[in-house]
Write an enzyme that holds these catalytic residues in place. Structure first.
Site, PDB file in Angstrom:
ATOM      1  N   SER A   6       0.846  -1.204   0.000  1.00 51.99           N
ATOM      2  CA  SER A   6       0.000   0.000   0.000  1.00 51.99           C
ATOM      3  C   SER A   6       0.872   1.241   0.000  1.00 51.99           C
ATOM      4  CB  SER A   6      -0.868   0.024   1.255  1.00 51.99           C
ATOM      5  OG  SER A   6      -1.522   1.275   1.392  1.00 51.99           O
TER       6      SER A   6
ATOM      7  N   TYR B  98      -1.759  -1.290  10.543  1.00 51.54           N
ATOM      8  CA  TYR B  98      -1.869  -1.647   9.117  1.00 51.54           C
ATOM      9  C   TYR B  98      -0.638  -1.160   8.344  1.00 51.54           C
ATOM     10  CZ  TYR B  98      -3.749  -1.349   4.309  1.00 51.54           C
ATOM     11  OH  TYR B  98      -3.938  -1.445   2.955  1.00 51.54           O
TER      12      TYR B  98
HETATM   13  P1  NAD Z   1     -11.313  -6.036   0.108  1.00 46.92           P
HETATM   14  O1  NAD Z   1     -11.965  -5.988   1.429  1.00 46.92           O
HETATM   15  O2  NAD Z   1     -12.191  -6.091  -1.084  1.00 46.92           O
HETATM   16  O3  NAD Z   1     -10.292  -7.242   0.033  1.00 46.92           O
HETATM   17  C1  NAD Z   1      -9.592  -7.706   1.166  1.00 46.92           C
HETATM   18  C2  NAD Z   1      -9.829  -9.192   1.279  1.00 46.92           C
HETATM   19  O4  NAD Z   1      -9.013  -9.713   2.321  1.00 46.92           O
HETATM   20  C3  NAD Z   1     -11.254  -9.558   1.660  1.00 46.92           C
HETATM   21  O5  NAD Z   1     -12.077  -9.710   0.542  1.00 46.92           O
HETATM   22  C4  NAD Z   1     -11.077 -10.858   2.417  1.00 46.92           C
HETATM   23  O6  NAD Z   1     -11.394 -11.956   1.604  1.00 46.92           O
HETATM   24  C5  NAD Z   1      -9.596 -10.905   2.739  1.00 46.92           C
HETATM   25  N1  NAD Z   1      -9.420 -11.103   4.180  1.00 46.92           N
HETATM   26  C6  NAD Z   1      -9.513 -10.185   5.156  1.00 46.92           C
HETATM   27  N2  NAD Z   1      -9.363 -10.785   6.355  1.00 46.92           N
HETATM   28  C7  NAD Z   1      -9.162 -12.100   6.105  1.00 46.92           C
HETATM   29  C8  NAD Z   1      -8.954 -13.227   6.933  1.00 46.92           C
HETATM   30  N3  NAD Z   1      -8.912 -13.125   8.280  1.00 46.92           N
HETATM   31  N4  NAD Z   1      -8.824 -14.432   6.343  1.00 46.92           N
HETATM   32  C9  NAD Z   1      -8.890 -14.558   5.001  1.00 46.92           C
HETATM   33  N5  NAD Z   1      -9.065 -13.530   4.160  1.00 46.92           N
HETATM   34  C10 NAD Z   1      -9.201 -12.306   4.722  1.00 46.92           C
HETATM   35  O7  NAD Z   1     -10.358  -4.758   0.030  1.00 46.92           O
HETATM   36  P2  NAD Z   1      -9.190  -4.318  -0.970  1.00 46.92           P
HETATM   37  O8  NAD Z   1      -9.045  -2.885  -0.761  1.00 46.92           O
HETATM   38  O9  NAD Z   1      -9.392  -4.850  -2.320  1.00 46.92           O
HETATM   39  O10 NAD Z   1      -7.907  -5.016  -0.333  1.00 46.92           O
HETATM   40  C11 NAD Z   1      -7.026  -5.821  -1.078  1.00 46.92           C
HETATM   41  C12 NAD Z   1      -5.601  -5.429  -0.784  1.00 46.92           C
HETATM   42  O11 NAD Z   1      -5.383  -4.099  -1.235  1.00 46.92           O
HETATM   43  C13 NAD Z   1      -5.209  -5.445   0.680  1.00 46.92           C
HETATM   44  O12 NAD Z   1      -3.915  -6.018   0.804  1.00 46.92           O
HETATM   45  C14 NAD Z   1      -5.132  -3.987   1.055  1.00 46.92           C
HETATM   46  O13 NAD Z   1      -4.234  -3.759   2.092  1.00 46.92           O
HETATM   47  C15 NAD Z   1      -4.649  -3.404  -0.249  1.00 46.92           C
HETATM   48  N6  NAD Z   1      -4.852  -1.969  -0.415  1.00 46.92           N
HETATM   49  C16 NAD Z   1      -6.087  -1.442  -0.555  1.00 46.92           C
HETATM   50  C17 NAD Z   1      -6.233  -0.081  -0.730  1.00 46.92           C
HETATM   51  C18 NAD Z   1      -7.586   0.568  -0.907  1.00 46.92           C
HETATM   52  O14 NAD Z   1      -7.644   1.803  -0.905  1.00 46.92           O
HETATM   53  N7  NAD Z   1      -8.645  -0.171  -1.060  1.00 46.92           N
HETATM   54  C19 NAD Z   1      -5.109   0.737  -0.761  1.00 46.92           C
HETATM   55  C20 NAD Z   1      -3.864   0.176  -0.611  1.00 46.92           C
HETATM   56  C21 NAD Z   1      -3.738  -1.180  -0.454  1.00 46.92           C
END
Ligand code: NAD
Ligand code: MG
Length: 295
Positions: free
Chosen positions: A186, A199
């Protein structure tokens, strides 16, 4: 301005309505529903014959990667929490429509045995494994460090870091020469926010992990890279990832003045998995709407 190629206006650039869900949340309950490429991503056989496991592939960025991989010709296994079955079923449907195999492997990555077994289950169901996307994560904001519970600290580090290590250890039994590992870090690794301290610490650890592993994996002919998204419209943000007051203008503080949509990350995940990335390892790719990751 939809239909334009101007990045300022190419996707939704208005304010978001406040909306709150409990962790982990369902993206099919969001408004607007994030664009994960279900219709908008067009594939071109760039991953023909590959077999990929994407953690957190039910929603958001992982879902965009899973859908793009299938549209590029890969068979795809996704993992997710059992509560996210409805989102996962939608992804299965989209993948199967492309003619590729979809494997659903629900379970909790806080459980070491599940995390380790997951890799072998995916390999068995797909008949091989050459691409591993470590994308699942927990993000729960906490404004005051004095209130950060040991339970939250443990859960965040377990899913975001420990499970990455466990799964890579297992995957090295299967990944062939030419295999690829992609870790979702991130912009928080580089510009940590005070209310996301636990985080952000895991996200910077993932960068160290990817760089540290690149040499070991290179010796085996395997590449490992990270993608660092900026603010992307996903359920993570409305399921405890941000205070509700931050939702309406989420993403508007970037140079491109809007949140990204998950599909805008898809091509980077495709490139890093593909054989075209043969000279790319140990790198962090920013897809941030212009927020810096290297200053
Ligand atoms: P999202 O909630 O759609 O995806 C995250 C997924 O993590 C969930 O769908 C879930 O299946 C999984 N997860 C969470 N806890 C879990 C557990 N205990 N066991 C198994 N699976 C688990 O959100 P997203 O934003 O698409 O996140 C995906 C990645 O992107 C993450 O690594 C997040 O840190 C990163 N990210 C997101 C953003 C943003 O702005 N959305 C920014 C930077 C990084
Ligand atoms: Mg989800």
């Amino acid at each position: 301005m939809s239909g334009t190629n101007n990045p300022l206006y190419k996707h939704y650039d208005g304010k978001f309505e406040k909306q709150e869900q409990a962790y982990p949340g369902l993206q099919n309950k969001m408004h607007p529903v994030p664009d994960c490429g279900e219709e908008s991503y067009v594939g071109n056989n760039q991953l023909k014959g590959k077999k990929a496991l994407v953690t957190g592939g039910d929603s958001g960025i992982g879902r965009a990667a899973a859908i793009a991989y299938a549209k590029e010709g890969a068979d795809v296994a996704i993992s997710y929490l059992p509560d996210e079955e409805a989102d996962a079923q939608e992804v299965k449907e989209v993948i199967e429509k492309t003619g590729q195999k979809a494997v659903l492997l629900p379970g909790d990555l806080r459980d070491e045995k599940f995390a380790r077994d997951l890799v072998h289950e995916a390999e068995k169901a797909l008949g091989g494994l050459d691409t591993l996307v470590l994308n699942a994560a927990i993000q729960q904001f906490e404004k005051d460090i004095r209130n950060l519970s040991t339970e939250q600290l443990t859960d965040t580090f377990t899913v975001n870091i420990f499970s990455n290590v466990w799964m890579l250890q297992e995957a090295l039994q299967h990944l062939p020469e030419g295999g690829s590992v992609v870790v979702t870090t991130s912009v928080q690794a580089f510009e940590p926010a005070g209310l996301l301290s636990d985080y952000a610490m895991t996200k910077s650890s993932q960068v160290a992990f990817v760089i540290a592993m690149s040499g070991q994996l290179a010796a085996k002919g395997i590449r490992i890279n990270a993608v660092a998204p900026g603010p992307v419209w996903t359920v993570l943000q409305v399921a405890g990832g941000q205070p509700q007051d931050n939702i309406p203008e989420f993403g508007q503080n970037t140079p491109l003045k809007r949140a990204g949509q998950p599909v805008e990350l898809a091509d980077t995940y495709v490139l890093l998995a593909s054989d075209k990335a043969s000279y790319i390892t140990g790198q962090v790719y920013g897809v941030t709407g212009g927020m810096p990751i290297n200053s």
